[in-house]
Design a protein around this motif. Structure first.
Motif, PDB file in Angstrom:
ATOM      1  N   THR A 198      -6.838  19.156  12.467  1.00 32.57           N
ATOM      2  CA  THR A 198      -6.262  18.014  11.570  1.00 32.57           C
ATOM      3  C   THR A 198      -7.203  16.890  11.491  1.00 32.57           C
ATOM      4  O   THR A 198      -7.714  16.339  12.643  1.00 32.57           O
ATOM      5  N   ARG A 199      -7.391  16.295  10.319  1.00 37.87           N
ATOM      6  CA  ARG A 199      -8.341  15.122   9.860  1.00 37.87           C
ATOM      7  C   ARG A 199      -7.146  14.051   9.672  1.00 37.87           C
ATOM      8  O   ARG A 199      -6.647  14.061   8.666  1.00 37.87           O
ATOM      9  N   THR A 200      -7.360  12.797  10.571  1.00 41.12           N
ATOM     10  CA  THR A 200      -6.325  11.857  10.417  1.00 41.12           C
ATOM     11  C   THR A 200      -6.999  10.750   9.727  1.00 41.12           C
ATOM     12  O   THR A 200      -8.260  10.287  10.161  1.00 41.12           O
ATOM     13  N   VAL A 201      -6.297  10.372   8.577  1.00 39.16           N
ATOM     14  CA  VAL A 201      -6.907   9.099   7.720  1.00 39.16           C
ATOM     15  C   VAL A 201      -6.007   7.968   7.840  1.00 39.16           C
ATOM     16  O   VAL A 201      -5.063   8.166   7.423  1.00 39.16           O
ATOM     17  N   LYS A 202      -6.486   6.936   8.500  1.00 41.23           N
ATOM     18  CA  LYS A 202      -5.253   5.898   8.380  1.00 41.23           C
ATOM     19  C   LYS A 202      -5.628   4.495   7.486  1.00 41.23           C
ATOM     20  O   LYS A 202      -6.782   4.353   7.808  1.00 41.23           O
ATOM     21  N   VAL A 203      -4.837   4.214   6.571  1.00 41.81           N
ATOM     22  CA  VAL A 203      -4.966   3.027   5.656  1.00 41.81           C
ATOM     23  C   VAL A 203      -4.012   2.075   5.861  1.00 41.81           C
ATOM     24  O   VAL A 203      -2.762   2.147   5.934  1.00 41.81           O
ATOM     25  N   PHE A 204      -4.676   0.865   6.257  1.00 42.27           N
ATOM     26  CA  PHE A 204      -3.881  -0.281   6.359  1.00 42.27           C
ATOM     27  C   PHE A 204      -4.163  -1.018   4.751  1.00 42.27           C
ATOM     28  O   PHE A 204      -5.187  -1.469   4.517  1.00 42.27           O
ATOM     29  N   LEU A 205      -3.084  -1.294   4.260  1.00 42.85           N
ATOM     30  CA  LEU A 205      -2.899  -2.014   3.125  1.00 42.85           C
ATOM     31  C   LEU A 205      -2.818  -3.511   3.222  1.00 42.85           C
ATOM     32  O   LEU A 205      -1.901  -3.865   3.603  1.00 42.85           O
ATOM     33  N   HIS A 206      -3.938  -4.139   2.744  1.00 34.47           N
ATOM     34  CA  HIS A 206      -4.083  -5.418   3.415  1.00 34.47           C
ATOM     35  C   HIS A 206      -3.848  -6.219   2.184  1.00 34.47           C
ATOM     36  O   HIS A 206      -4.226  -6.759   1.350  1.00 34.47           O
ATOM     37  N   LEU A 207      -2.490  -6.976   2.454  1.00 35.98           N
ATOM     38  CA  LEU A 207      -1.897  -7.643   1.490  1.00 35.98           C
ATOM     39  C   LEU A 207      -1.644  -9.360   1.929  1.00 35.98           C
ATOM     40  O   LEU A 207      -1.551  -9.275   3.156  1.00 35.98           O
ATOM     41  N   SER A 208      -2.302 -10.055   0.757  1.00 36.03           N
ATOM     42  CA  SER A 208      -1.864 -11.510   1.396  1.00 36.03           C
ATOM     43  C   SER A 208      -0.571 -11.946   1.340  1.00 36.03           C
ATOM     44  O   SER A 208       0.525 -11.302   0.526  1.00 36.03           O
ATOM     45  N   LYS A 209      -0.190 -13.017   1.923  1.00 35.11           N
ATOM     46  CA  LYS A 209       1.151 -13.318   2.101  1.00 35.11           C
ATOM     47  C   LYS A 209       1.667 -13.921   0.801  1.00 35.11           C
ATOM     48  O   LYS A 209       2.677 -13.741   0.416  1.00 35.11           O
ATOM     49  N   GLU A 210       0.816 -14.804  -0.103  1.00 35.68           N
ATOM     50  CA  GLU A 210       1.104 -15.185  -1.400  1.00 35.68           C
ATOM     51  C   GLU A 210       1.356 -13.887  -2.277  1.00 35.68           C
ATOM     52  O   GLU A 210       2.162 -14.091  -3.134  1.00 35.68           O
ATOM     53  N   GLU A 211       0.643 -12.738  -2.526  1.00 38.66           N
ATOM     54  CA  GLU A 211       0.891 -11.776  -3.238  1.00 38.66           C
ATOM     55  C   GLU A 211       2.060 -11.213  -2.884  1.00 38.66           C
ATOM     56  O   GLU A 211       2.891 -10.733  -3.725  1.00 38.66           O
TER      57      GLU A 211
END
Length: 289
Positions: A176-189
């Motif tokens: 199993t290949r694990t890919v982890k994505v943190f969607l980096h959102l600004s507080k204003e957006e």
């Protein structure tokens, strides 16, 4: 803008400071037409790769999405995976644990839904919630039934990081290949997206009072994410910090990251043996009568 997934990958052992990671980058595409064409090309390529993944039956892909509310997790799944055969891809969302789930260790409810070989599994939130929201709200631990002799609150996060790393290492060695994505959102957006959910009746259901109240803990969540990304990004299960203020750019980056993950597997359709070719010729001869 050329897409290079490595620009967004957290190096193993790196100390993450999210202030140094952008929430917005230069647009990859300048027009709607360019975006639509490139996304379609990515989706088509992912569909081809998923078919080979299923046919070869050697690997599984686990794609994990984490991020603040309104970061675009649902949209990324819907757009990036739109061309993948539903039989070869499953999406699971993990919210508050149920009473039954709380009777088990913190990994249990997610490991039940790990993808089988030949398939893509997508976790919209995951076992990482246990070192993120639980770290910001440690009172949640009181409801998790941990033994009194267990680790104290200062050590528990490191113990959980170790459990996660052990799991992901085990998965890697078993295909199993694990890919982890943190969607980096600004507080204003996030503020703008919350207002849009209020102003658009069809999106009212997507916003709760709790979502807005959690904004008070933005700094605490940022610190929790920094510690988590620093402790759990590895060569075999990397984290990618994807700028999420521009939804289109984020989706293209996610699809590129996934394509590069597939490329590293060097997938091919199973080779047909001589015996199998003879069998197929016999079948064709039978069908041609």
């Amino acid at each position: 803008m050329k897409i290079d997934a490595d620009d967004f990958r957290v190096a193993e052992g790196a100390a993450v400071n999210l202030r140094k990671w952008p929430t917005r980058v230069a647009p990859i595409c300048q027009t709607d037409e360019q975006y639509d064409d490139l996304l379609r090309a990515h989706v088509r390529a992912l569909s081809e790769q998923q078919e080979m993944l299923y046919a070869s039956d050697r690997y599984a892909i686990l794609l994990i999405f984490q991020g603040m509310d309104a970061a675009g997790k649902d949209g990324a799944v819907a757009h990036v995976m739109s061309g993948v055969n539903p039989q070869g891809c499953q999406v699971f969302s993990f919210k508050h644990p149920s009473p039954t789930e709380l009777q088990h260790d913190f990994l249990w409810r997610c490991t039940r839904d790990l993808p089988a070989r030949g398939r893509i599994g997508i976790f919209n939130r995951s076992y990482y919630e246990e070192v993120l929201i639980v770290r910001v709200h440690p009172e949640i631990l009181q409801g998790e039934g941990l033994p009194d002799s267990g680790p104290d609150q200062h050590a528990i996060w490191h113990e959980r990081y170790r459990s996660v790393l052990d799991l992901e290492r085990h998965l890697y060695h078993n295909g199993t290949r694990t890919v982890k994505v943190f969607l980096h959102l600004s507080k204003e957006e996030q503020r703008k997206r919350f207002i849009a959910r209020i102003d658009e009746p069809d999106k009212n259901w997507k916003l709760s009072v709790a979502d807005v109240q959690e904004r008070k803990f933005w700094k605490q969540y940022t610190k929790a994410y920094e510690k988590c990304l620093s402790a759990t990004s590895t060569k075999h299960a990397p984290w990618y910090v994807v700028p999420a203020d521009d939804k289109r750019t984020a989706r293209l980056l996610v699809s590129q990251i996934l394509l590069e993950t597939f490329k590293a597997l060097k997938l091919n359709y199973p080779k047909t043996s001589a015996a199998r070719r003879r069998e197929l010729r016999a079948l064709r001869k039978h069908l041609a009568r």
